[in-house]
Design an enzyme around this catalytic site. Structure first.
Site, PDB file in Angstrom:
ATOM      1  N   THR A  56     -13.232  19.174  -9.530  1.00  0.00           N
ATOM      2  CA  THR A  56     -12.238  20.116 -10.040  1.00  0.00           C
ATOM      3  C   THR A  56     -10.953  19.386 -10.408  1.00  0.00           C
ATOM      4  O   THR A  56     -10.453  18.567  -9.636  1.00  0.00           O
ATOM      5  CB  THR A  56     -11.954  21.208  -8.996  1.00  0.00           C
ATOM      6  OG1 THR A  56     -13.190  21.867  -8.703  1.00  0.00           O
ATOM      7  CG2 THR A  56     -10.944  22.220  -9.512  1.00  0.00           C
ATOM      8  N   ASN A 111       3.396  -6.107 -12.716  1.00  0.00           N
ATOM      9  CA  ASN A 111       4.195  -5.230 -11.856  1.00  0.00           C
ATOM     10  C   ASN A 111       5.193  -5.983 -10.982  1.00  0.00           C
ATOM     11  O   ASN A 111       6.199  -5.435 -10.582  1.00  0.00           O
ATOM     12  CB  ASN A 111       3.285  -4.365 -10.985  1.00  0.00           C
ATOM     13  CG  ASN A 111       2.146  -5.144 -10.368  1.00  0.00           C
ATOM     14  OD1 ASN A 111       1.360  -5.784 -11.068  1.00  0.00           O
ATOM     15  ND2 ASN A 111       2.054  -5.114  -9.050  1.00  0.00           N
ATOM     16  N   HIS A 118       2.905   8.509 -11.777  1.00  0.00           N
ATOM     17  CA  HIS A 118       4.035   8.307 -10.851  1.00  0.00           C
ATOM     18  C   HIS A 118       4.907   7.113 -11.202  1.00  0.00           C
ATOM     19  O   HIS A 118       5.946   6.895 -10.586  1.00  0.00           O
ATOM     20  CB  HIS A 118       3.562   8.248  -9.393  1.00  0.00           C
ATOM     21  CG  HIS A 118       2.863   6.991  -8.984  1.00  0.00           C
ATOM     22  ND1 HIS A 118       3.436   6.068  -8.157  1.00  0.00           N
ATOM     23  CD2 HIS A 118       1.637   6.520  -9.286  1.00  0.00           C
ATOM     24  CE1 HIS A 118       2.572   5.069  -7.945  1.00  0.00           C
ATOM     25  NE2 HIS A 118       1.484   5.325  -8.627  1.00  0.00           N
ATOM     26  N   GLN A 137       2.420  -0.301 -15.935  1.00  0.00           N
ATOM     27  CA  GLN A 137       3.858  -0.592 -15.913  1.00  0.00           C
ATOM     28  C   GLN A 137       4.528  -0.369 -17.270  1.00  0.00           C
ATOM     29  O   GLN A 137       5.753  -0.375 -17.352  1.00  0.00           O
ATOM     30  CB  GLN A 137       4.097  -2.039 -15.459  1.00  0.00           C
ATOM     31  CG  GLN A 137       3.834  -2.279 -13.987  1.00  0.00           C
ATOM     32  CD  GLN A 137       4.894  -1.666 -13.077  1.00  0.00           C
ATOM     33  OE1 GLN A 137       6.046  -1.480 -13.450  1.00  0.00           O
ATOM     34  NE2 GLN A 137       4.495  -1.323 -11.863  1.00  0.00           N
ATOM     35  N   GLY A 157      -3.722   4.838 -11.368  1.00  0.00           N
ATOM     36  CA  GLY A 157      -3.960   3.531 -11.961  1.00  0.00           C
ATOM     37  C   GLY A 157      -5.154   2.821 -11.328  1.00  0.00           C
ATOM     38  O   GLY A 157      -5.979   2.217 -12.021  1.00  0.00           O
ATOM     39  N   THR A 158      -5.257   2.890 -10.024  1.00  0.00           N
ATOM     40  CA  THR A 158      -6.348   2.221  -9.320  1.00  0.00           C
ATOM     41  C   THR A 158      -7.701   2.741  -9.783  1.00  0.00           C
ATOM     42  O   THR A 158      -8.602   1.974 -10.130  1.00  0.00           O
ATOM     43  CB  THR A 158      -6.191   2.425  -7.795  1.00  0.00           C
ATOM     44  OG1 THR A 158      -4.934   1.870  -7.396  1.00  0.00           O
ATOM     45  CG2 THR A 158      -7.314   1.778  -7.025  1.00  0.00           C
ATOM     46  N   CYS A 210       3.632  -7.994  -1.454  1.00  0.00           N
ATOM     47  CA  CYS A 210       2.586  -7.183  -2.070  1.00  0.00           C
ATOM     48  C   CYS A 210       1.428  -7.087  -1.089  1.00  0.00           C
ATOM     49  O   CYS A 210       0.833  -6.050  -0.905  1.00  0.00           O
ATOM     50  CB  CYS A 210       2.134  -7.745  -3.400  1.00  0.00           C
ATOM     51  SG  CYS A 210       1.776  -6.433  -4.575  1.00  0.00           S
TER      52      CYS A 210
HETATM   53  C1  LIG Z   1       1.074   0.901  -9.611  1.00  0.00           C
HETATM   54  C2  LIG Z   1       0.102   0.063 -10.335  1.00  0.00           C
HETATM   55  C3  LIG Z   1      -1.286   0.266 -10.224  1.00  0.00           C
HETATM   56  C4  LIG Z   1      -1.866   1.272  -9.266  1.00  0.00           C
HETATM   57  O1  LIG Z   1      -1.627   2.577  -9.669  1.00  0.00           O
HETATM   58  P1  LIG Z   1      -1.846   3.761  -8.608  1.00  0.00           P
HETATM   59  O2  LIG Z   1      -1.556   4.986  -9.399  1.00  0.00           O
HETATM   60  O3  LIG Z   1      -0.880   3.523  -7.522  1.00  0.00           O
HETATM   61  O4  LIG Z   1      -3.250   3.708  -8.166  1.00  0.00           O
HETATM   62  C5  LIG Z   1      -2.137  -0.507 -10.984  1.00  0.00           C
HETATM   63  N1  LIG Z   1      -1.662  -1.447 -11.815  1.00  0.00           N
HETATM   64  C6  LIG Z   1      -0.345  -1.693 -11.946  1.00  0.00           C
HETATM   65  C7  LIG Z   1       0.114  -2.743 -12.903  1.00  0.00           C
HETATM   66  C8  LIG Z   1       0.581  -0.942 -11.218  1.00  0.00           C
HETATM   67  O5  LIG Z   1       1.885  -1.198 -11.347  1.00  0.00           O
END
Ligand SMILES: *Cc1c(COP(=O)(O)O)cnc(C)c1O
Length: 388
Positions: A238, A152, A202, A180, A73-74, A325
């Protein structure tokens, strides 16, 4: 280390489900080829990556060519915002909200330092962005709007259909951090005016360190890294083959189970909320209806969320403290501040986030443990005795 008896921290991460692990394992063992290799091992890996791309696209109502795999996500959030901003002259304008994940907010701060302007829109007491405020914030040089699909911490869902239409009407790109939401609620990109969407495996029972960015066909953005020609050069390096396979499998399974999972989580959630609200001086944070099926965020007045968290931890219950957080700091979370919670109340906030493994028995266990803990902590809390 104690393994938890009751895991209610699915907003942080989820366990990899068995079927997903089974799908991944061959690509960590015998089928270890590099997808770019032309030999049979490479071709097998390539086929697996492209199959996962098709599953991912199918689950979201997208085309496979619109899916780019990232590390999570990041990275997806960074890629969308920086990728769009990179070749733009400084002085452009970005609209986002004050309750985004740090993977959006901190990128926006950087882009401000690089000469762009950013509007951080306020939210109401439930954490909702008012589309009218988005409309008012638009200027001639606004080039991207980034508003998360669901928060989140407090679980509030945003009106992204309305915000997307506004963006489209004004010729502005629209990114949504849907980390989310994907796998929890239906997402059909055919009916959303979304140009970029971030997701992470994840959070829906896939592996960590793998995610994707949806980029609407025809939109060109710049990569963050240079290297090989993987992912159309937008994300060279890769491929994480087993991760990609796991993401595809986890998404396919989650999306097919959304209706029953949603019902299950909502019923557990509502029971938990009802049980917590029976305790004196407890309030629910976030929107009462427009929220994630598995999210509960509550404030227990007169005590520290951190203390409840540690006590629950010893009881084998894994949850999250609403103010942690930015753990380590005493600042309440930016989300709880943005919905107007008094810092003293924000400090007593907890997030319980449910997932497919949770049962009614888990809810019973938590509802049995929490009230006496709250009572005990309040009895030793100076602010509790000096109230009024
Ligand atoms: C968990 C989360 C992220 C970050 O995702 P990662 O896979 O941990 O980098 C970004 N945005 C929201 C809303 C999240 O819940």
């Amino acid at each position: 280390m104690q393994s938890s008896l009751v895991y209610m921290d699915h907003g942080a991460t989820t366990p990899v489900r068995e079927e997903v692990l089974d799908a991944m394992l061959p690509f960590l063992k015998n089928q270890f080829g590099n997808p770019s290799s032309p030999h049979f091992l490479g071709r097998e890996a390539r086929r697996a990556v492209e199959e996962a791309r098709e599953k991912t696209a199918q689950a979201l109502g997208a085309n496979p060519e619109e899916i780019y795999f990232t590390s999570g996500g990041t990275e997806s959030n960074n890629l969308a915002l920086r990728g769009v901003a990179k070749n733009r002259a400084a002085g452009g304008h970005i609209i986002t909200s004050s309750i985004e994940h740090h993977a959006v907010l901190d990128v926006c701060r950087d882009l401000e330092n690089e000469g762009h302007r950013v509007s951080y829109l306020p939210v109401d007491q439930y954490g909702r962005v008012d589309p009218e405020k988005v409309r008012e914030a638009i200027t001639d040089d606004t080039f991207i709007i980034s508003i998360m699909a669901a928060n989140n911490e407090i679980g509030t869902l945003q009106p992204i259909i309305e915000i997307g239409s506004l963006a489209r009407e004004n010729g502005i790109l629209f990114h949504t951090d849907a980390v989310q939401v994907v796998g929890q609620l239906p997402v059909d990109l055919n009916n959303l005016n979304v140009d970029f969407l971030s997701l992470a495996a994840h959070k829906f029972n896939g592996p960590k360190g793998i995610g994707a960015l949806y980029v609407q066909e025809g939109i060109k953005i710049d990569p963050l890294y240079r290297g090989g020609s993987q992912e159309e050069k937008l994300r060279p390096g890769t491929e994480n083959v087993s991760g990609i396979v796991g993401l595809g499998k986890a998404l396919e399974l989650s999306v097919s189970e959304i209706p029953e999972k949603k019902k299950h989580l909502e019923s557990l959630r509502d029971r938990l909320v009802e049980g917590f609200l029976k305790i004196d001086d407890v309030s629910l944070n976030g929107h009462p209806e427009e929220r994630l099926p598995g999210n509960i965020n509550v404030s227990f007045k007169h005590i520290e969320g951190e203390s409840i968290l540690l006590t629950l931890d010893m009881e084998g219950i894994a949850a999250s403290s609403g103010s942690a957080c930015s753990s380590g700091s005493l600042e309440p979370s930016h989300v709880l501040s943005a919905i107007g919670l008094d810092p003293s109340i924000a400090h007593g906030s907890m997030r319980f986030s449910l997932g497919r493994g949770n049962s009614d028995a888990d809810v019973d266990f938590v509802l049995k443990k929490v009230p006496p803990i709250v009572e005990r902590l309040r009895n030793i809390s100076p602010t509790y005795h000096s109230r009024q």
